[in-house]
Motif scaffolding. Sequence first.
Motif, short mmCIF file in Angstrom:
data_model
loop_
_atom_site.label_atom_id
_atom_site.label_comp_id
_atom_site.label_asym_id
_atom_site.label_seq_id
_atom_site.Cartn_x
_atom_site.Cartn_y
_atom_site.Cartn_z
N GLU A 127 35.16 44.22 33.79
CA GLU A 127 34.57 45.18 32.87
C GLU A 127 35.65 45.92 32.09
OE1 GLU A 127 31.19 45.77 32.23
OE2 GLU A 127 31.07 43.90 33.35
N ILE A 128 36.80 46.13 32.75
CA ILE A 128 37.91 46.83 32.12
C ILE A 128 39.22 46.15 32.53
CG2 ILE A 128 39.25 48.99 32.06
CD1 ILE A 128 36.70 50.51 32.68
N LEU A 151 42.92 44.84 41.78
CA LEU A 151 41.78 45.53 41.19
C LEU A 151 41.92 47.02 41.43
CD1 LEU A 151 38.86 43.15 42.26
CD2 LEU A 151 40.13 43.17 40.10
N VAL A 152 41.49 47.81 40.47
CA VAL A 152 41.63 49.26 40.55
C VAL A 152 40.60 49.84 41.49
CG1 VAL A 152 41.51 51.42 39.23
CG2 VAL A 152 42.56 49.38 38.21
N THR A 153 41.08 50.65 42.42
CA THR A 153 40.18 51.36 43.34
C THR A 153 40.11 52.85 43.03
OG1 THR A 153 41.97 51.67 44.96
CG2 THR A 153 40.59 49.70 45.19
N ASP A 154 41.15 53.39 42.36
CA ASP A 154 41.16 54.82 42.06
C ASP A 154 42.22 55.12 41.01
OD1 ASP A 154 40.45 57.47 42.20
OD2 ASP A 154 41.26 57.84 44.20
N ALA A 207 31.82 53.02 41.23
CA ALA A 207 30.50 52.40 41.16
C ALA A 207 30.56 50.90 41.44
CB ALA A 207 29.89 52.65 39.79
N GLY A 208 31.76 50.38 41.69
CA GLY A 208 31.90 48.97 42.03
C GLY A 208 32.14 48.05 40.86
N CYS A 209 32.39 48.60 39.68
CA CYS A 209 32.69 47.76 38.53
C CYS A 209 34.07 47.11 38.70
CB CYS A 209 32.66 48.58 37.25
SG CYS A 209 31.06 49.34 36.90
N LYS A 210 34.21 45.91 38.18
CA LYS A 210 35.48 45.19 38.31
C LYS A 210 36.46 45.66 37.25
CE LYS A 210 37.44 40.59 38.97
NZ LYS A 210 37.15 39.13 39.05
N ILE A 211 37.51 46.34 37.70
CA ILE A 211 38.55 46.85 36.81
C ILE A 211 39.87 46.22 37.24
CG2 ILE A 211 39.73 48.90 35.95
CD1 ILE A 211 37.20 50.49 36.66
N LYS A 212 40.40 45.39 36.40
CA LYS A 212 41.57 44.60 36.75
C LYS A 212 42.83 45.18 36.10
CE LYS A 212 43.29 39.82 36.65
NZ LYS A 212 43.00 38.44 36.19
#
Length: 236
Positions: A127-128, A151-154, A207-212
Amino acid sequence: MISKAVILAAGRGTRMRELTNELPKPMVEVQGKPILQHILEGLVSAGIEQALIVVGYRKEAIQDYFGDGRKVGLQVEYVEQVTQDGTGRVVALAKPYTEDHPFLLLYGDILVDPIVYQKLRDLGDAEILIAVKYLQDVSKGGAVYLDENFLVTDLREKQDAAGAETHWYNAGLYTFRPSIFPFIDKLEKSARGEYELTDAIRAMAKAGCKIKAVEIKGSWADVRDPEILQALNQRS
């Protein structure tokens, strides 16, 4: 592939002191060219065709210099950020321009090798995309927390150096799908009294979106003060 970019160039850049008395910071010259020209030319070399420049302080300096973008090989449009109330609100200004398509978003004072822009054009199933740089000290900006799959967690802004548990620094370059906009719309003011883009990204991660994350391994410069500007201009 993504063809549009949004560039944030509305601020004055008070840390540049007298250098921005008459010019917005993106128009300060690095090696004979405005910072913003370096960015736009890099986008062209990476295959970007259109750019929206978000202007504000001394907007005429940018608009008069770049016009419709033909001088740098881009189709350039402008939108004004009238109220300086944070990066989150700036992204909302881009919604009509992006027309439900993914887009790059860049800060107008960040210089990178154009290959980074090329990497940011490939979203895959994320998503990002967020560009990150490995630094010993991430306390001056955004600390990015990643899992084993990158992947980004925070994300946390201006953490105390002793409290940060990551060396990944938010490098100020992103790719967004339109899914960012509902999170932008829900933003509330931060402790600094601004609507923060990173708060929306953090909410998406939670929210669980995939942010790489995309690592910047080459050159990267946040042209935030005269000392950094001097160092850049001394390079051959």
